[in-house]
Design an enzyme around this catalytic site. Sequence first.
Site, PDB file in Angstrom:
ATOM      1  N   ASP A 123       0.753  -1.269  -0.001  1.00  0.00           N
ATOM      2  CA  ASP A 123      -0.045   0.137   0.067  1.00  0.00           C
ATOM      3  C   ASP A 123       0.925   1.279   0.079  1.00  0.00           C
ATOM      4  O   ASP A 123       2.179   1.161   0.340  1.00  0.00           O
ATOM      5  CB  ASP A 123      -0.897  -0.219   1.155  1.00  0.00           C
ATOM      6  CG  ASP A 123      -0.317  -0.282   2.469  1.00  0.00           C
ATOM      7  OD1 ASP A 123       0.897  -0.341   2.335  1.00  0.00           O
ATOM      8  OD2 ASP A 123      -0.886  -0.570   3.508  1.00  0.00           O
ATOM      9  N   ASN A 174      -7.352  -1.923  14.358  1.00  0.00           N
ATOM     10  CA  ASN A 174      -8.812  -2.244  13.579  1.00  0.00           C
ATOM     11  C   ASN A 174      -8.763  -3.429  13.208  1.00  0.00           C
ATOM     12  O   ASN A 174     -10.085  -3.964  12.452  1.00  0.00           O
ATOM     13  CB  ASN A 174      -9.322  -0.933  13.045  1.00  0.00           C
ATOM     14  CG  ASN A 174      -8.680  -0.550  11.683  1.00  0.00           C
ATOM     15  OD1 ASN A 174      -7.658  -1.470  11.340  1.00  0.00           O
ATOM     16  ND2 ASN A 174      -9.079   0.400  11.144  1.00  0.00           N
ATOM     17  N   GLU A 185      -9.668  -1.232   5.169  1.00  0.00           N
ATOM     18  CA  GLU A 185     -10.286  -0.974   6.502  1.00  0.00           C
ATOM     19  C   GLU A 185     -11.453  -1.826   6.749  1.00  0.00           C
ATOM     20  O   GLU A 185     -11.731  -2.463   5.646  1.00  0.00           O
ATOM     21  CB  GLU A 185     -10.519   0.392   6.358  1.00  0.00           C
ATOM     22  CG  GLU A 185      -9.221   1.346   6.301  1.00  0.00           C
ATOM     23  CD  GLU A 185      -8.484   1.467   7.341  1.00  0.00           C
ATOM     24  OE1 GLU A 185      -8.433   0.658   8.043  1.00  0.00           O
ATOM     25  OE2 GLU A 185      -7.883   2.527   7.500  1.00  0.00           O
TER      26      GLU A 185
END
Length: 249
Positions: free
Chosen positions: A63, A132, A139
């Site tokens: 990324d 998370n 995400e």
Amino acid sequence: MEVIIRPDADAAAETALEFVRRLYEKKADPVLGLATGKTPLKLYARLRASGLDFSGTHFFNLDELVGLPDGDPKSFRRFLRDNLLDGLGIQEDRVRLLRGDAPDLEREASDYESAIKEAGGIDLQILGLGRNGHIGFNEPGSSLGSRTRPKTLDRETLADYGPGTPRFSITMGIGTILEARLLLMIATGEGKAEAVRRIAEGPLTSETPGSALQLHPRAHLVVDEAAASRLARADYWRWVWDNKWRVGQ
Ligand code: PGA
């Protein structure tokens, strides 16, 4: 998924290095997928000191943040150059890092997917884990079949990366990651314990993108005791490790 619990972050990095060494024993010109973040730094330091020959290796990364020019200290390609690639004896034409400053990000994403295919697919993908549960910048809520694409960062991720972090990224998708032949995730420290529990023992769900590792036939999650502290089945994994005769099986 195999969970490997090591006493501390240094031991976790040693075990991760062992996976990389095993790969180079089988293949002199593998395709490696790199991760950015604090977690893999101990592995990267060991790779630099390993004596392995990286001249035939193709490198990709997971990324990148959008909009940062080459050389920006926050850019992931700068990070990977500074912490791993520079001084490794690589061949530049075998390095393809995502460009967050590409004028057309959709085009960059599809070119990237093509480049991975042309290189023969990723042999070993190194992964970190967000608090998370994210992998790459996928995400919570990311499709488990997603491909490389631009992605908006979660507020928690932005907070972890500090002030001035761009809100947008370009990331390999979860589907892209799952095509790597071997996944090697490293997670260390108490702050990752809940995410580790969710990906290893929770349900497979796009709310926890790392749980996609449950779908992969060769996914290894190397953690330290702190990151393993919420695993209900930690004793089982310690027992598995004690009874294995070598890493990589
Ligand atoms: P970290 O980042 O290694 O810096 O904790 C991991 C991630 O966000 O994927």
